[in-house]
Write an enzyme that holds these catalytic residues in place. Structure first.
Site, PDB file in Angstrom:
ATOM      1  N   PRO A  80       0.794  -1.235   0.000  1.00 11.60           N
ATOM      2  CA  PRO A  80       0.000   0.000   0.000  1.00 11.60           C
ATOM      3  C   PRO A  80       0.830   1.291   0.000  1.00 11.60           C
ATOM      4  O   PRO A  80       0.274   2.381   0.012  1.00 11.60           O
ATOM      5  CB  PRO A  80      -0.785  -0.109   1.315  1.00 11.60           C
ATOM      6  N   GLY A  81       2.156   1.183   0.003  1.00  5.86           N
ATOM      7  CA  GLY A  81       2.982   2.380  -0.145  1.00  5.86           C
ATOM      8  C   GLY A  81       3.833   2.744   1.048  1.00  5.86           C
ATOM      9  O   GLY A  81       4.402   3.843   1.090  1.00  5.86           O
ATOM     10  N   TRP A  83       6.794   1.474   2.085  1.00  8.48           N
ATOM     11  CA  TRP A  83       8.219   1.635   1.741  1.00  8.48           C
ATOM     12  C   TRP A  83       8.425   2.924   0.953  1.00  8.48           C
ATOM     13  O   TRP A  83       9.441   3.602   1.115  1.00  8.48           O
ATOM     14  CB  TRP A  83       8.713   0.424   0.941  1.00  8.48           C
ATOM     15  N   ASP A 127       1.826  -3.930 -14.408  1.00  4.73           N
ATOM     16  CA  ASP A 127       2.651  -5.129 -14.236  1.00  4.73           C
ATOM     17  C   ASP A 127       4.102  -4.760 -14.534  1.00  4.73           C
ATOM     18  O   ASP A 127       4.427  -4.321 -15.650  1.00  4.73           O
ATOM     19  CB  ASP A 127       2.172  -6.219 -15.193  1.00  4.73           C
ATOM     20  N   VAL A 128       4.969  -4.924 -13.541  1.00  2.00           N
ATOM     21  CA  VAL A 128       6.360  -4.500 -13.691  1.00  2.00           C
ATOM     22  C   VAL A 128       7.094  -5.302 -14.759  1.00  2.00           C
ATOM     23  O   VAL A 128       8.149  -4.877 -15.254  1.00  2.00           O
ATOM     24  CB  VAL A 128       7.094  -4.604 -12.339  1.00  2.00           C
ATOM     25  N   LYS A 159      12.684  -8.846  -1.295  1.00  2.76           N
ATOM     26  CA  LYS A 159      12.186  -9.837  -0.336  1.00  2.76           C
ATOM     27  C   LYS A 159      12.151 -11.206  -0.993  1.00  2.76           C
ATOM     28  O   LYS A 159      11.854 -11.326  -2.184  1.00  2.76           O
ATOM     29  CB  LYS A 159      10.791  -9.449   0.142  1.00  2.76           C
TER      30      LYS A 159
END
Length: 207
Positions: A80-81, A83, A127-128, A159
């Site tokens: 949700p933001g 980082w 989508d990255v 991660k």
């Protein structure tokens, strides 16, 4: 009077917990109870972070100094933001520093919706792995980074879940970074297999 106040507060807390648990499955109830007891969840609310994961990045950055004013950060899987919140503050992408520090850039990407954040550009519902996302990302990055996402000597923090395949990822990272280490911050729950690879000193591939 003090005793009555504490007693009344305890009743209020108990009713609040019962309300949160009502209608949930046993697994959902365990999750709610764990969240209520988690000091990092409480701290994230107190400090207006979007979730407890902010403290994982804070802990890692306090130790390794990854984020500096003027740096560019691409937060993949940003929702949700939390980082991105940390990154905005530490690279000064909102330009709020009063000490004349350089202004950085923070871009967040996720398949999910990411609520707006001052100082960050969010690519929600992206989508990255798609080329269209790559093109949009290059448009948002500063001009000197337009032809390459990660500069030589840059860093990657990702991660992973500890398991039989994690060493393959580490070997892959080691082939393009000078230093790769595994980290488990204190804010990461002890019973979780979650860990992080910190890869530093990116080697520019020879064309």
């Amino acid at each position: 009077m003090w005793g009555f106040s504490v007693w009344r507060r305890c009743i209020h807390c108990s009713l609040s917990v019962m309300k949160k648990l009502k209608g949930k499955t046993a697994a959902e109830q365990r999750w709610v109870l764990r969240q209520l007891k988690d000091p990092y969840v409480k701290a994230s609310h107190a400090q207006n972070f979007r979730c407890r994961s902010a403290f994982k990045l804070l802990e890692i950055d306090d130790k390794f100094r990854l984020l500096q004013p003027g740096y560019s950060v691409v937060d993949c899987g940003a929702a949700p933001g939390a980082w991105s919140q940390v990154a905005v503050e530490r690279v000064n992408s909102a330009g709020t520093s009063r000490h004349g520090l350089p202004r950085g850039t923070v871009i967040g990407i996720d398949l999910l919706n990411i609520p707006p954040l001052d100082g960050a550009h969010f690519l929600s519902s992206h989508d990255v792995t798609h080329t269209a996302t790559h093109a949009k990302l290059l448009e948002l990055l500063p001009q000197d980074l337009a032809e390459m996402i990660l500069l030589p000597r840059g860093s990657l923090l990702c991660k992973y879940w500890d398991g039989v395949l994690s060493h393959q990822l580490q070997e892959k990272l080691s082939s393009v970074f000078h230093s790769v280490r595994s980290i488990k911050p204190d804010a990461s729950r002890k019973d979780s297999a979650e860990r992080y690879f910190l890869a530093r000193m990116y080697k520019k591939p020879v064309k």
